[in-house]
Design a protein around this motif. Structure first.
Motif, short mmCIF file in Angstrom:
data_model
loop_
_atom_site.label_atom_id
_atom_site.label_comp_id
_atom_site.label_asym_id
_atom_site.label_seq_id
_atom_site.Cartn_x
_atom_site.Cartn_y
_atom_site.Cartn_z
N LEU A 48 61.06 -3.98 51.17
CA LEU A 48 60.61 -2.89 50.32
C LEU A 48 61.77 -2.42 49.47
O LEU A 48 62.76 -1.92 50.00
N GLY A 49 61.64 -2.61 48.16
CA GLY A 49 62.71 -2.15 47.28
C GLY A 49 64.04 -2.75 47.65
O GLY A 49 64.26 -3.95 47.57
N ASN A 50 64.95 -1.89 48.14
CA ASN A 50 66.30 -2.34 48.48
C ASN A 50 66.44 -2.79 49.93
O ASN A 50 67.52 -3.18 50.35
N PHE A 292 54.31 6.05 43.36
CA PHE A 292 54.74 5.36 44.58
C PHE A 292 55.89 4.38 44.31
O PHE A 292 56.67 4.09 45.22
N GLN A 293 56.00 3.91 43.09
CA GLN A 293 57.17 3.08 42.76
C GLN A 293 58.45 3.89 42.83
O GLN A 293 59.49 3.41 43.30
N LYS A 294 58.39 5.16 42.40
CA LYS A 294 59.57 6.03 42.49
C LYS A 294 59.92 6.29 43.95
O LYS A 294 61.11 6.32 44.31
N ILE A 295 58.92 6.51 44.80
CA ILE A 295 59.19 6.73 46.23
C ILE A 295 59.83 5.51 46.83
O ILE A 295 60.82 5.59 47.57
N GLU A 296 59.30 4.33 46.51
CA GLU A 296 59.83 3.08 47.05
C GLU A 296 61.28 2.86 46.65
O GLU A 296 62.09 2.35 47.42
N GLN A 297 61.62 3.28 45.43
CA GLN A 297 62.98 3.09 44.93
C GLN A 297 63.90 4.25 45.30
O GLN A 297 65.07 4.27 44.91
N GLY A 298 63.37 5.22 46.08
CA GLY A 298 64.20 6.33 46.52
C GLY A 298 64.53 7.32 45.43
O GLY A 298 65.54 8.04 45.51
N GLN A 299 63.69 7.38 44.39
CA GLN A 299 63.99 8.26 43.25
C GLN A 299 63.19 9.56 43.29
O GLN A 299 63.27 10.36 42.38
#
Length: 304
Positions: A48-50, A292-299
């Motif tokens: 997931l992401g990083n 949800f893309q921002k959540i996944e990227q921790g932003q």
């Protein structure tokens, strides 16, 4: 964000088969072609992401096990996030296997004292169905007693049913850093959609990452069953030179919609209200994607 995961157990216990099914899209019957693991096989699985799982599949032959515990102890067991130890439920060398397991625990305590430990009592399909619960309960009790002072989590697994996905979903869940925040936002998304349930799956493995349930359901294994079914369907699509994108299933009592949510996840939205049109569900998913893309990227901050 690379997290080291050790996959250990005696030779023939089924480690490489389960890894191949979860991460390499094998089907159960094709794992018979796999050979024994020699020494350590390394693989990096972007999740997931990083988040990257640095998976060490350790060969279980006695010469390798002795080497891990003696000569390579610091190298193998340093900086471990998760130890997964696989037991063959029908092994005739249980005490010898337990000796290696406890030696691994000792090495974990010395080198990675904060690591989580999961024990998979594997090949449960070889046990008569009416005896499986009792056999697993006895083995789980023994494992927890012999693992002290470490607290372990045990699962009964088989490559032939959804229990494998149940175990690995729980393992991966323990590694996701922002999973609580993800759950909060899934609940909010579920309320917006007026859904009975919303489930988030990892895109490649289709392991369950998180879910939000508004209406209780009696089947506690439903997520893993869906994982198994969709994974097999995706493989069928691949064999036909087609790519799985989304799916809608409707009956007189419910509607289920599966679609891509982020570059790394699929979402399953289940509704029972017949007045909710699938187009509305699709619009809500489209609107939620950037969020949800921002959540996944921790932003994303803890606000909604």
């Amino acid at each position: 964000m690379k997290k080291k995961v050790l996959l250990m157990g005696k030779s023939g216990s089924g480690k490489t088969s389960m890894r191949s099914i979860i991460f390499a899209n094998y089907i159960a019957r094709d794992t018979r072609r796999l050979g024994a693991t020699i020494d350590v096989e390394h693989s990096n699985v972007r999740f997931l992401g990083n988040l990257v799982l640095n998976l060490w599949d350790c060969g279980g032959q006695e010469v390798f096990m002795e080497n891990y515990i003696a000569a390579q102890r610091d190298h193998i067991f340093r900086n471990v996030e998760v130890l997964i130890y696989v037991f063959d439920v029908e092994s005739r060398e249980y005490e010898k296997d337990m000796h290696y397991y406890q030696s691994c625990l000792d090495a974990i305590l010395r080198n990675s004292k904060d690591a989580k430990v999961f024990c998979l009592v594997h090949k449960m399909d070889l046990v008569q169905e009416d005896q499986r619960a009792a056999v697993f309960a006895e083995r789980e009790t023994d494992l927890k007693r012999r693992s002290l002072p470490l607290h372990i989590t045990a699962f009964a697994t088989s490559i032939w049913d959804e229990t494998l996905y149940k175990a690995w979903s729980s393992i991966v869940y323990s590694l996701i850093p922002n999973v609580r925040l993800l759950e909060e936002h899934l609940k909010a998304f579920s309320a917006v959609c007026e859904a009975d349930e919303v489930v988030l799956f990892e895109r490649t493995t289709f392991l369950v990452i998180s879910h939000a349930t508004q209406t209780p359901h009696p089947d506690i294994h439903r997520f893993e069953k869906v994982s198994n079914i969709i994974k097999q369907f995706k493989l069928s699509c691949s064999k036909s030179q087609a790519q799985f994108s989304c799916m809608e299933v409707k009956s007189t009592t419910f509607a289920a919609y599966i679609d891509v949510l982020t570059p790394n996840t699929y979402v399953l939205v289940i509704t029972s209200d017949p007045s909710i049109q699938s187009a509305v569900t699709q619009i809500n998913i489209n609107a939620a994607r950037p969020h949800f893309q921002k959540i996944e990227q921790g932003q994303f901050a803890r606000q909604y």
